[in-house]
Design an enzyme around this catalytic site. Structure first.
Site, PDB file in Angstrom:
ATOM      1  N   HIS A   5       0.722  -1.109   0.080  1.00  0.00           N
ATOM      2  CA  HIS A   5       0.114  -0.170   0.126  1.00  0.00           C
ATOM      3  C   HIS A   5       0.839   1.302   0.113  1.00  0.00           C
ATOM      4  O   HIS A   5       0.022   2.110   0.209  1.00  0.00           O
ATOM      5  CB  HIS A   5      -0.975   0.041   1.254  1.00  0.00           C
ATOM      6  CG  HIS A   5      -1.627  -1.218   1.386  1.00  0.00           C
ATOM      7  ND1 HIS A   5      -1.233  -2.019   2.430  1.00  0.00           N
ATOM      8  CD2 HIS A   5      -2.603  -1.913   1.086  1.00  0.00           C
ATOM      9  CE1 HIS A   5      -1.885  -3.319   2.499  1.00  0.00           C
ATOM     10  NE2 HIS A   5      -2.764  -3.138   1.283  1.00  0.00           N
ATOM     11  N   ARG A  25      -5.920  16.491   1.597  1.00  0.00           N
ATOM     12  CA  ARG A  25      -5.637  17.227   3.012  1.00  0.00           C
ATOM     13  C   ARG A  25      -4.173  17.080   3.156  1.00  0.00           C
ATOM     14  O   ARG A  25      -3.356  18.145   3.512  1.00  0.00           O
ATOM     15  CB  ARG A  25      -6.525  16.940   4.034  1.00  0.00           C
ATOM     16  CG  ARG A  25      -6.325  17.865   5.314  1.00  0.00           C
ATOM     17  CD  ARG A  25      -7.280  18.216   6.126  1.00  0.00           C
ATOM     18  NE  ARG A  25      -8.253  19.054   5.325  1.00  0.00           N
ATOM     19  CZ  ARG A  25      -9.423  19.868   6.022  1.00  0.00           C
ATOM     20  NH1 ARG A  25      -9.545  19.528   7.154  1.00  0.00           N
ATOM     21  NH2 ARG A  25     -10.109  20.761   5.459  1.00  0.00           N
ATOM     22  N   ARG A  44      -2.810   4.058  -4.575  1.00  0.00           N
ATOM     23  CA  ARG A  44      -4.457   4.454  -4.501  1.00  0.00           C
ATOM     24  C   ARG A  44      -4.762   5.811  -3.958  1.00  0.00           C
ATOM     25  O   ARG A  44      -5.731   5.803  -3.641  1.00  0.00           O
ATOM     26  CB  ARG A  44      -5.152   3.185  -3.341  1.00  0.00           C
ATOM     27  CG  ARG A  44      -5.007   1.849  -3.614  1.00  0.00           C
ATOM     28  CD  ARG A  44      -5.383   1.131  -2.371  1.00  0.00           C
ATOM     29  NE  ARG A  44      -5.524  -0.454  -2.797  1.00  0.00           N
ATOM     30  CZ  ARG A  44      -6.465  -1.144  -2.740  1.00  0.00           C
ATOM     31  NH1 ARG A  44      -7.678  -0.604  -2.479  1.00  0.00           N
ATOM     32  NH2 ARG A  44      -6.420  -2.431  -3.015  1.00  0.00           N
ATOM     33  N   THR A  91     -11.165  15.283  12.170  1.00  0.00           N
ATOM     34  CA  THR A  91     -12.264  15.988  12.605  1.00  0.00           C
ATOM     35  C   THR A  91     -13.346  14.917  13.332  1.00  0.00           C
ATOM     36  O   THR A  91     -13.025  13.588  13.228  1.00  0.00           O
ATOM     37  CB  THR A  91     -13.249  16.441  11.428  1.00  0.00           C
ATOM     38  OG1 THR A  91     -13.497  15.382  10.671  1.00  0.00           O
ATOM     39  CG2 THR A  91     -12.408  17.809  10.814  1.00  0.00           C
ATOM     40  N   GLU A 180     -15.218   9.735  16.129  1.00  0.00           N
ATOM     41  CA  GLU A 180     -14.506   9.728  14.925  1.00  0.00           C
ATOM     42  C   GLU A 180     -14.297   8.350  14.465  1.00  0.00           C
ATOM     43  O   GLU A 180     -15.205   7.627  15.013  1.00  0.00           O
ATOM     44  CB  GLU A 180     -13.270  10.604  15.000  1.00  0.00           C
ATOM     45  CG  GLU A 180     -12.330  10.172  16.265  1.00  0.00           C
ATOM     46  CD  GLU A 180     -11.412   9.098  15.860  1.00  0.00           C
ATOM     47  OE1 GLU A 180     -11.661   7.915  16.224  1.00  0.00           O
ATOM     48  OE2 GLU A 180     -10.325   9.424  15.433  1.00  0.00           O
ATOM     49  N   SER A 204     -16.079  19.237  14.158  1.00  0.00           N
ATOM     50  CA  SER A 204     -16.745  19.989  12.868  1.00  0.00           C
ATOM     51  C   SER A 204     -17.999  20.019  13.037  1.00  0.00           C
ATOM     52  O   SER A 204     -18.968  20.654  12.393  1.00  0.00           O
ATOM     53  CB  SER A 204     -16.208  18.813  11.611  1.00  0.00           C
ATOM     54  OG  SER A 204     -16.795  17.538  11.996  1.00  0.00           O
ATOM     55  N   ASP A 205     -18.720  19.110  13.959  1.00  0.00           N
ATOM     56  CA  ASP A 205     -20.092  19.102  14.178  1.00  0.00           C
ATOM     57  C   ASP A 205     -20.527  18.649  15.492  1.00  0.00           C
ATOM     58  O   ASP A 205     -19.753  18.034  16.159  1.00  0.00           O
ATOM     59  CB  ASP A 205     -20.808  18.257  13.155  1.00  0.00           C
ATOM     60  CG  ASP A 205     -20.191  16.933  13.018  1.00  0.00           C
ATOM     61  OD1 ASP A 205     -19.112  16.602  12.562  1.00  0.00           O
ATOM     62  OD2 ASP A 205     -20.798  15.892  13.436  1.00  0.00           O
TER      63      ASP A 205
HETATM   64  N1  HPA Z   1     -19.296  10.489  12.967  1.00  0.00           N
HETATM   65  C1  HPA Z   1     -17.929   9.882  12.922  1.00  0.00           C
HETATM   66  N2  HPA Z   1     -17.008  10.480  12.339  1.00  0.00           N
HETATM   67  C2  HPA Z   1     -17.059  11.750  12.322  1.00  0.00           C
HETATM   68  C3  HPA Z   1     -18.165  12.547  12.774  1.00  0.00           C
HETATM   69  C4  HPA Z   1     -19.301  11.810  13.092  1.00  0.00           C
HETATM   70  O1  HPA Z   1     -20.333  12.292  13.274  1.00  0.00           O
HETATM   71  N3  HPA Z   1     -17.942  13.880  12.462  1.00  0.00           N
HETATM   72  C5  HPA Z   1     -16.624  14.060  12.000  1.00  0.00           C
HETATM   73  N4  HPA Z   1     -16.072  12.631  12.083  1.00  0.00           N
END
Ligand code: HPA
Length: 233
Positions: A5, A25, A44, A91, A180, A204-205
């Site tokens: 790989h 990234r 890949r 993230t 994550e 990130s959320d």
């Molecule tokens: N779940 C899994 N991985 C992630 C998420 C999530 O909500 N947000 C960013 N990476």
């Protein structure tokens, strides 16, 4: 000496590798943060680069999504390329009231719902943890830069789209900060191979509120995280 790989030769990778999930990234990090970056692998399209930062040789390579992908790439870097330490820069989605978008999480521990640890045939449950030296260095550096960091458990989940609507409840009750998909594999590989690892994550959320980073905030958070990772690399 290529692997299935990775087409890099021994010596192509620095002792420290930064690993975002997304290979593009990795390319962005190489171009914007490293001096004289050169492409060392693209099998890949999982791009890997080596350059210098402040005169020190550093590599950056994508890890892909999920524990199997991270497991492959970090195993090969640790065991075939003599890499000493891997810092994941990724993230995560928050599942804690204490953890808001833009926060940086240092994953002290990585819980998981995956079967990755079954290969070790342990008579119990392994607790995948960060290298304390890296964790301590990142925490100290973040404090000096005035960044909002949280330190604690994360969940490395096998699913992004989960059929069970209650899947997060138990993890929330246990005080897990965010979800994550890669850190537990990185920490287990590092433990097994006597290497060092740390995951640095930007939120990130917020899964509980539905709040997400705007693209401006995403950019700023990413830069903060990268500067933190590079300062301890
Ligand atoms: N779940 C899994 N991985 C992630 C998420 C999530 O909500 N947000 C960013 N990476």
């Amino acid at each position: 000496m290529a692997t299935p790989h990775n087409r890099g030769e021994k010596g192509d990778f620095a002792r420290t590798v930064l690993m975002p999930g997304d290979p593009l990234r990795a390319k962005f990090i190489a171009r914007h943060f490293l001096e004289n970056p050169r492409l060392v692998t693209d099998v890949r399209n999982m791009l890997g680069f080596t350059g210098t930062y402040g005169g020190k040789e550093i590599s950056v390579m994508g890890a892909g999504m999920g524990m199997p992908s991270m497991g492959i790439y970090c195993h090969e870097l640790f065991s075939f390329y003599d890499v000493d330490q891997i810092i994941r820069v990724g993230t995560a989605g928050s599942i804690s009231q204490d953890c808001k978008v833009r926060d940086i999480v240092l994953a002290e521990g990585a819980c998981t719902n995956s079967a990755f640890a079954s290969q070790y045939r342990l008579k119990g449950t392994f607790a995948p943890t960060a290298d304390f030296g890296l964790l301590n260095a990142a925490y100290t550096a973040a404090g000096k830069s005035g960044l909002s960091v949280k330190v604690g458990n994360v969940l490395s989940s096998d699913t992004f789209y989960c059929d069970d609507p209650d899947a997060n409840d138990g993890w929330i009750r246990m005080g897990v900060l965010c979800i994550e998909m890669e850190s537990a594999a990185l920490y287990m590989e590092a433990a097994r191979l006597h290497k060092k690892a740390l995951s640095i994550l930007t939120i990130s959320d917020e899964i509980l509120t539905g709040r997400e980073l705007s693209s401006d905030q995403r950019e700023r958070s990413f830069t903060d995280m990268m500067e933190l990772a590079l300062s301890i690399a």
